[in-house]
Design an enzyme around this catalytic site. Structure first.
Site, PDB file in Angstrom:
ATOM      1  N   GLY A   1      31.635  42.473  42.274  1.00  0.00           N
ATOM      2  CA  GLY A   1      31.142  41.516  43.316  1.00  0.00           C
ATOM      3  C   GLY A   1      29.534  41.301  43.558  1.00  0.00           C
ATOM      4  O   GLY A   1      28.976  42.498  43.700  1.00  0.00           O
TER       5      GLY A   1
ATOM      6  N   ARG B   1      38.169  45.149  51.177  1.00  0.00           N
ATOM      7  CA  ARG B   1      39.622  45.487  50.459  1.00  0.00           C
ATOM      8  C   ARG B   1      40.068  46.836  50.881  1.00  0.00           C
ATOM      9  O   ARG B   1      41.190  47.014  50.886  1.00  0.00           O
ATOM     10  CB  ARG B   1      39.354  45.061  49.003  1.00  0.00           C
ATOM     11  CG  ARG B   1      40.689  44.845  48.376  1.00  0.00           C
ATOM     12  CD  ARG B   1      40.506  44.300  47.019  1.00  0.00           C
ATOM     13  NE  ARG B   1      39.001  44.693  46.436  1.00  0.00           N
ATOM     14  CZ  ARG B   1      38.564  44.042  45.309  1.00  0.00           C
ATOM     15  NH1 ARG B   1      39.291  43.032  44.895  1.00  0.00           N
ATOM     16  NH2 ARG B   1      37.366  44.450  45.087  1.00  0.00           N
TER      17      ARG B   1
ATOM     18  N   GLY C   1      29.541  48.186  42.002  1.00  0.00           N
ATOM     19  CA  GLY C   1      30.389  49.382  43.024  1.00  0.00           C
ATOM     20  C   GLY C   1      31.050  50.217  42.055  1.00  0.00           C
ATOM     21  O   GLY C   1      30.695  50.593  40.989  1.00  0.00           O
ATOM     22  N   ASP C   2      32.116  50.553  42.882  1.00  0.00           N
ATOM     23  CA  ASP C   2      33.209  51.399  42.356  1.00  0.00           C
ATOM     24  C   ASP C   2      33.656  51.175  40.773  1.00  0.00           C
ATOM     25  O   ASP C   2      33.623  52.011  39.851  1.00  0.00           O
ATOM     26  CB  ASP C   2      34.493  51.549  42.947  1.00  0.00           C
ATOM     27  CG  ASP C   2      35.171  52.610  43.693  1.00  0.00           C
ATOM     28  OD1 ASP C   2      34.145  53.490  43.648  1.00  0.00           O
ATOM     29  OD2 ASP C   2      36.150  52.631  44.220  1.00  0.00           O
ATOM     30  N   GLY C   3      33.990  49.862  40.479  1.00  0.00           N
ATOM     31  CA  GLY C   3      34.569  49.545  39.042  1.00  0.00           C
ATOM     32  C   GLY C   3      33.429  49.551  37.944  1.00  0.00           C
ATOM     33  O   GLY C   3      33.616  50.054  36.920  1.00  0.00           O
TER      34      GLY C   3
ATOM     35  N   ARG D   1      33.683  40.448  36.382  1.00  0.00           N
ATOM     36  CA  ARG D   1      34.714  41.736  36.133  1.00  0.00           C
ATOM     37  C   ARG D   1      35.433  41.611  34.933  1.00  0.00           C
ATOM     38  O   ARG D   1      36.216  40.888  34.669  1.00  0.00           O
ATOM     39  CB  ARG D   1      35.614  41.704  37.340  1.00  0.00           C
ATOM     40  CG  ARG D   1      35.303  41.669  38.736  1.00  0.00           C
ATOM     41  CD  ARG D   1      36.318  41.665  39.755  1.00  0.00           C
ATOM     42  NE  ARG D   1      35.719  41.150  41.177  1.00  0.00           N
ATOM     43  CZ  ARG D   1      35.132  42.069  42.098  1.00  0.00           C
ATOM     44  NH1 ARG D   1      34.750  43.153  41.943  1.00  0.00           N
ATOM     45  NH2 ARG D   1      34.843  41.370  43.227  1.00  0.00           N
TER      46      ARG D   1
ATOM     47  N   ASP E   1      31.186  51.027  50.711  1.00  0.00           N
ATOM     48  CA  ASP E   1      32.191  52.062  50.516  1.00  0.00           C
ATOM     49  C   ASP E   1      32.005  53.089  49.536  1.00  0.00           C
ATOM     50  O   ASP E   1      32.907  54.025  48.937  1.00  0.00           O
ATOM     51  CB  ASP E   1      33.497  51.368  50.266  1.00  0.00           C
ATOM     52  CG  ASP E   1      33.492  50.694  49.224  1.00  0.00           C
ATOM     53  OD1 ASP E   1      32.392  50.504  48.406  1.00  0.00           O
ATOM     54  OD2 ASP E   1      34.718  50.209  48.702  1.00  0.00           O
TER      55      ASP E   1
ATOM     56  N   THR F   1      27.318  46.776  46.659  1.00  0.00           N
ATOM     57  CA  THR F   1      28.624  46.092  46.961  1.00  0.00           C
ATOM     58  C   THR F   1      28.303  45.973  48.678  1.00  0.00           C
ATOM     59  O   THR F   1      27.813  46.710  49.227  1.00  0.00           O
ATOM     60  CB  THR F   1      29.680  46.920  47.078  1.00  0.00           C
ATOM     61  OG1 THR F   1      30.934  46.524  47.671  1.00  0.00           O
ATOM     62  CG2 THR F   1      29.454  48.532  47.202  1.00  0.00           C
ATOM     63  N   ILE F   2      28.733  44.731  49.101  1.00  0.00           N
ATOM     64  CA  ILE F   2      28.622  44.571  50.467  1.00  0.00           C
ATOM     65  C   ILE F   2      29.633  45.514  51.215  1.00  0.00           C
ATOM     66  O   ILE F   2      29.421  45.626  52.439  1.00  0.00           O
ATOM     67  CB  ILE F   2      29.265  43.019  50.860  1.00  0.00           C
ATOM     68  CG1 ILE F   2      30.590  42.598  50.494  1.00  0.00           C
ATOM     69  CG2 ILE F   2      28.257  42.164  50.183  1.00  0.00           C
ATOM     70  CD1 ILE F   2      31.010  41.388  51.318  1.00  0.00           C
ATOM     71  N   ASP F   3      30.648  46.045  50.625  1.00  0.00           N
ATOM     72  CA  ASP F   3      31.567  46.741  51.346  1.00  0.00           C
ATOM     73  C   ASP F   3      31.120  48.175  51.846  1.00  0.00           C
ATOM     74  O   ASP F   3      31.537  48.767  52.835  1.00  0.00           O
ATOM     75  CB  ASP F   3      32.737  47.287  50.278  1.00  0.00           C
ATOM     76  CG  ASP F   3      33.585  45.973  50.171  1.00  0.00           C
ATOM     77  OD1 ASP F   3      33.568  44.881  50.815  1.00  0.00           O
ATOM     78  OD2 ASP F   3      34.298  45.998  49.069  1.00  0.00           O
TER      79      ASP F   3
HETATM   80  O1  F6P Z   1      33.690  44.340  46.525  1.00  0.00           O
HETATM   81  C1  F6P Z   1      33.244  43.346  47.475  1.00  0.00           C
HETATM   82  C2  F6P Z   1      34.266  42.413  47.834  1.00  0.00           C
HETATM   83  O2  F6P Z   1      33.500  41.444  48.414  1.00  0.00           O
HETATM   84  C3  F6P Z   1      35.487  42.794  48.519  1.00  0.00           C
HETATM   85  O3  F6P Z   1      35.282  43.228  50.004  1.00  0.00           O
HETATM   86  C4  F6P Z   1      36.431  41.671  48.555  1.00  0.00           C
HETATM   87  O4  F6P Z   1      37.823  41.904  48.608  1.00  0.00           O
HETATM   88  C5  F6P Z   1      36.354  41.406  47.053  1.00  0.00           C
HETATM   89  O5  F6P Z   1      34.864  41.723  46.734  1.00  0.00           O
HETATM   90  C6  F6P Z   1      36.523  40.060  46.673  1.00  0.00           C
HETATM   91  O6  F6P Z   1      36.245  39.873  45.342  1.00  0.00           O
HETATM   92  P1  F6P Z   1      36.309  38.414  44.484  1.00  0.00           P
HETATM   93  O7  F6P Z   1      35.085  37.674  44.694  1.00  0.00           O
HETATM   94  O8  F6P Z   1      36.561  38.687  43.134  1.00  0.00           O
HETATM   95  O9  F6P Z   1      37.748  37.652  44.906  1.00  0.00           O
END
Ligand code: F6P
Length: 323
Positions: A11, A173, A102-104, A72, A131, A127-129
């Site tokens: 993301g 998420r 981020g994680d991935g 992704r 986490d 990542t905005i999360d």
């Molecule tokens: O990992 C960042 C994030 O913004 C999560 O908070 C959210 O669930 C996800 O990405 C949404 O991803 P996408 O844009 O692929 O739907």
């Protein structure tokens, strides 16, 4: 080391451009050749590389998104995909890589490096999360919480005008950091996060107490990954037991992912970007570069992925006391 590459993955997050700019300009400052990899691991597999000079990163520090684009990649999850990516990096003469994500992103980098030792990777938390373990701060988080806060402020005006109860879903998420900060900053009655079990009856009690005190409008901020469901689902459960409430639901969604990065974001992303290049030149590899209490901290990818940044219980308690 002669040539470094940088890419963004997963993301996108505001501040990624500031980080790219810092990586590219630091590399050039150190006399290195710099390359941008387009669309994350997908572009790495295809050899979609662009030479970067100082001008390539002009006028981007203030822009959200990422000039290198993001993706992704399913293909990178396969051994074949990773092998192709390795061959592309080798062919381009790349001696080191900065991965922003981020994680991935770090999970991918970790597997890649085990299979193909020889090209060092370092990571920047993007990542905005917020986490990721090993940093107080991830690139994008500060802008996202400010965007969410301003949006919730707007909703509060209309909630108050119509005496309504609003359930507002924010991103996250697996993590409730955005929900918690934006909820405290907007005076929400309750904040529901995946890190703590949601009790619908307790939530209703909180809302009833608040109505008992003559409060006619309320805000509940819900992280999208909450265990009781998203904002719509939770609103339905509350409506079932409290048909007298005039309820509305707003999902903020991707509005939180874009926009002008805050000052904090630009400065911190710039600092981390400089440190990423220095780390590679110092021979570091397989680590995420984070910031804890203003200090630069290197956390092995494995650790950053496996552990979860924990939510501050003191902040959760604040919501109960102040909401
Ligand atoms: O990992 C960042 C994030 O913004 C999560 O908070 C959210 O669930 C996800 O990405 C949404 O991803 P996408 O844009 O692929 O739907």
């Amino acid at each position: 080391m002669k040539k470094l590459a940088v890419f963004t993955s997963g993301g996108d997050a505001p501040g990624m451009n500031a980080a790219i700019r810092a990586v590219v300009r630091t590399g050039l400052h150190k006399g290195l050749e710099m390359v941008g990899i387009m669309r994350g691991y997908a572009g790495m597999i295809e050899g979609d590389f662009v030479d970067m000079n100082s001008r390539s990163v002009s006028n981007i520090i203030q822009r959200g998104g990422t000039i290198l684009h993001s993706a992704r990649s399913e293909e990178f999850r396969t051994v074949k995909g990773r092998q192709e990516a390795y061959e592309q990096l080798k062919k381009a003469g790349i001696d080191g890589v900065v991965a922003i994500g981020g994680d991935g992103t770090f999970t991918g980098a970790n597997i890649f490096m085990t299979e193909n030792p020889g090209i060092p990777f370092v990571g920047l938390p993007g990542t905005i999360d917020n986490d990721l373990f090993g940093t107080d701060y991830t690139i994008g988080y500060d802008t996202a919480i400010n965007t969410a806060m301003l949006a919730i402020d707007n909703i509060k005006d209309t909630a108050s005008a119509h005496d309504r109860l609003f359930f507002i879903e924010v991103m996250g998420r697996d993590a409730g950091f955005i929900a918690l900060r934006s909820g405290i900053a907007t005076g929400a009655e309750a904040v529901l996060v995946p890190e703590s079990k949601t009790d619908i009856n307790k939530l209703i009690q909180t809302l009833e107490d608040s109505y008992g005190k003559k409060k006619r409008s309320s805000i509940v901020v819900v992280a999208e990954g909450d265990d009781a469901g998203g904002a719509f689902e939770i609103a339905d459960k509350v409506k079932e037991q409290c048909p007298h409430y005039d309820i509305r639901v707003t999902v903020l969604g991707h509005v939180q992912r874009g926009g002008r990065p805050t000052c904090l974001e630009r400065v911190t992303a710039s600092r981390l970007g400089v440190e990423a290049v220095k780390a590679l030149l110092d021979g570091k590899s397989g680590v995420m570069i984070g910031q804890i209490h203003r200090d630069i901290v290197y956390t092995p990818f494995e650790k950053a992925i496996k552990h979860h940044q924990s939510i501050n219980p003191v902040l959760l308690e604040l919501v109960d006391i102040l909401g």
